[in-house]
Enzyme design. Structure first.
Site, PDB file in Angstrom:
ATOM      1  N   HIS A  26       0.869  -1.177   0.000  1.00 27.47           N
ATOM      2  CA  HIS A  26       0.000   0.000   0.000  1.00 27.47           C
ATOM      3  C   HIS A  26       0.909   1.231   0.000  1.00 27.47           C
ATOM      4  O   HIS A  26       1.766   1.372   0.867  1.00 27.47           O
ATOM      5  CB  HIS A  26      -0.927  -0.016   1.213  1.00 27.47           C
ATOM      6  CG  HIS A  26      -1.836  -1.205   1.231  1.00 27.47           C
ATOM      7  ND1 HIS A  26      -1.993  -2.007   2.347  1.00 27.47           N
ATOM      8  CD2 HIS A  26      -2.622  -1.737   0.267  1.00 27.47           C
ATOM      9  CE1 HIS A  26      -2.849  -2.977   2.065  1.00 27.47           C
ATOM     10  NE2 HIS A  26      -3.234  -2.836   0.818  1.00 27.47           N
ATOM     11  N   GLU A  29       1.718   3.618   3.232  1.00 27.91           N
ATOM     12  CA  GLU A  29       2.124   3.030   4.508  1.00 27.91           C
ATOM     13  C   GLU A  29       3.642   3.137   4.597  1.00 27.91           C
ATOM     14  O   GLU A  29       4.379   2.335   4.054  1.00 27.91           O
ATOM     15  CB  GLU A  29       1.620   1.588   4.607  1.00 27.91           C
ATOM     16  CG  GLU A  29       0.086   1.514   4.590  1.00 27.91           C
ATOM     17  CD  GLU A  29      -0.463   0.106   4.651  1.00 27.91           C
ATOM     18  OE1 GLU A  29       0.336  -0.851   4.762  1.00 27.91           O
ATOM     19  OE2 GLU A  29      -1.700  -0.044   4.588  1.00 27.91           O
ATOM     20  N   HIS A 121       3.422  -3.490   6.843  1.00 29.26           N
ATOM     21  CA  HIS A 121       2.241  -2.631   6.739  1.00 29.26           C
ATOM     22  C   HIS A 121       2.133  -1.693   7.930  1.00 29.26           C
ATOM     23  O   HIS A 121       2.608  -2.002   9.029  1.00 29.26           O
ATOM     24  CB  HIS A 121       0.967  -3.480   6.705  1.00 29.26           C
ATOM     25  CG  HIS A 121       0.824  -4.322   5.484  1.00 29.26           C
ATOM     26  ND1 HIS A 121       0.327  -3.840   4.305  1.00 29.26           N
ATOM     27  CD2 HIS A 121       1.113  -5.631   5.267  1.00 29.26           C
ATOM     28  CE1 HIS A 121       0.315  -4.808   3.399  1.00 29.26           C
ATOM     29  NE2 HIS A 121       0.804  -5.903   3.966  1.00 29.26           N
ATOM     30  N   GLU A 183       2.078  -5.698  10.963  1.00 35.11           N
ATOM     31  CA  GLU A 183       1.115  -4.589  10.869  1.00 35.11           C
ATOM     32  C   GLU A 183       1.287  -3.712  12.096  1.00 35.11           C
ATOM     33  O   GLU A 183       0.969  -4.124  13.213  1.00 35.11           O
ATOM     34  CB  GLU A 183      -0.309  -5.133  10.802  1.00 35.11           C
ATOM     35  CG  GLU A 183      -1.369  -4.093  10.570  1.00 35.11           C
ATOM     36  CD  GLU A 183      -1.579  -3.770   9.107  1.00 35.11           C
ATOM     37  OE1 GLU A 183      -1.432  -2.574   8.762  1.00 35.11           O
ATOM     38  OE2 GLU A 183      -1.903  -4.675   8.325  1.00 35.11           O
TER      39      GLU A 183
END
Length: 316
Positions: A26, A29, A121, A183
């Site tokens: 993404h 990020e 992420h 994450e």
């Protein structure tokens, strides 16, 4: 609940030779993006005695524009539907990019695929430093998670199992034989935070240390641990025309991985009324009020806490 299966005998897996670390799946990020850019300039941090990891930027066009994606979410595109489709002039950029990544680090499900792929992420939700695996049956990622939990001292590291039964894994790490996502949050989209970047770098270093120990023949004993298994998602309350009519309740906001009981407030309407959770059992919400999930019509994901029994592991 306790898993029915008992501890099994020592399991053996082949050594890990080819490892990749992806940032920027993404494009907004930032921790993974700038760590990978750093490692591309200075790769020594990814080198160990038994292997060297390969860093790469997954979605260069989205990174250039500092957006999550250009045409569609790249991290939902690594399925047979997209990977095996024929190229078309009007297909989203991310479909083309998924095929390229699959050829470089897969092909998915093949003997030639990379042994391990880490995906980095950030999230706007208060998940802390979350370790995301597809299923509990893949022993190498589960032992790696346990190693991080017992050796990395910068925080608490909950394990999230994201795949529903019989669901094909769709994330970038699924092109490799084994995969794991880190994450970290909360972090705003398009913003770089030194604390989370440092923590993410430490997680990757710890993970690579584990793989090196595994390759050198270390025996990792059986263990029991807790994990959070994805069971569904909850959308925001909406007007008949689809517009939101409520926000996440302040008593739920930032309470990722904490118990949500029937009758607890989850939303507050714009006129100030509380909406309560109507489920029949306690759940553990994650990715609460994640900015990127508004378009997916997800206010939070539901998980159940489970106990796992993982057998001992050693390389063949």
């Amino acid at each position: 609940m306790q898993e029915a299966a008992c501890m099994a005998a020592l399991q053996r897996l082949q050594p890990v030779s080819h490892v990749a670390v992806s940032g920027g799946t993404h494009g907004n990020e930032m921790s993974g993006i700038y760590l990978v850019k750093h490692w591309l300039r200075e790769p020594s941090a990814l080198q160990r005695d038994s292997f060297s990891a390969t860093p790469f930027l997954a979605n260069p066009l989205a990174i250039e524009r500092c957006v999550r994606y250009v045409g569609r979410d790249l991290n939902r595109t690594f399925t047979k539907q997209f990977l095996n489709s024929k190229a078309a002039w009007d297909e989203p950029y991310e479909v083309q990019r998924a095929r390229e990544i699959n050829q470089l680090y897969g092909p998915k499900g093949s003997a030639q695929a990379f042994d391990f792929l880490f995906e980095l992420h950030n999230t706007t939700a208060n998940v802390g430093a979350c370790l995301i695996a597809s299923v509990q049956d893949n022993l190498l990622p589960m032992h790696l998670c346990h190693f991080i939990q017992t050796h990395c001292t910068l925080g608490h590291y909950p394990i999230l199992l994201y795949n529903l039964p019989d669901q094909e894994a769709y994330s970038i790490s699924s092109v490799a034989k084994h995969g794991l996502a880190f994450e970290l949050g909360p972090q705003p989209q398009g913003v770089l935070r030194a604390d989370l970047l440092t923590q993410m770098g430490a997680l990757v270093a710890c993970a690579l240390d584990f793989i090196d120990l595994f390759n050198k023949g270390t025996t990792f004993p059986a263990f029991e641990t807790e994990a959070y298994r994805f069971i569904g998602s909850v959308d925001y309350p909406r007007h008949p025309d689809g517009e939101l009519c409520a926000s996440v309740h302040s008593k739920l906001q930032d309470k990722d991985f904490l118990p949500l009981r029937p009758g607890d407030p989850i939303f507050q309407t714009f006129s100030g009324e509380e909406i309560l959770y109507q489920g029949h059992a306690t759940i553990y919400p994650v990715f609460i009020n994640e900015a990127a999930y508004y378009e997916k019509k997800i206010a939070f994901n539901k998980t159940e806490k489970c106990s796992l029994s993982i057998p001992a592991l050693q390389r063949e």
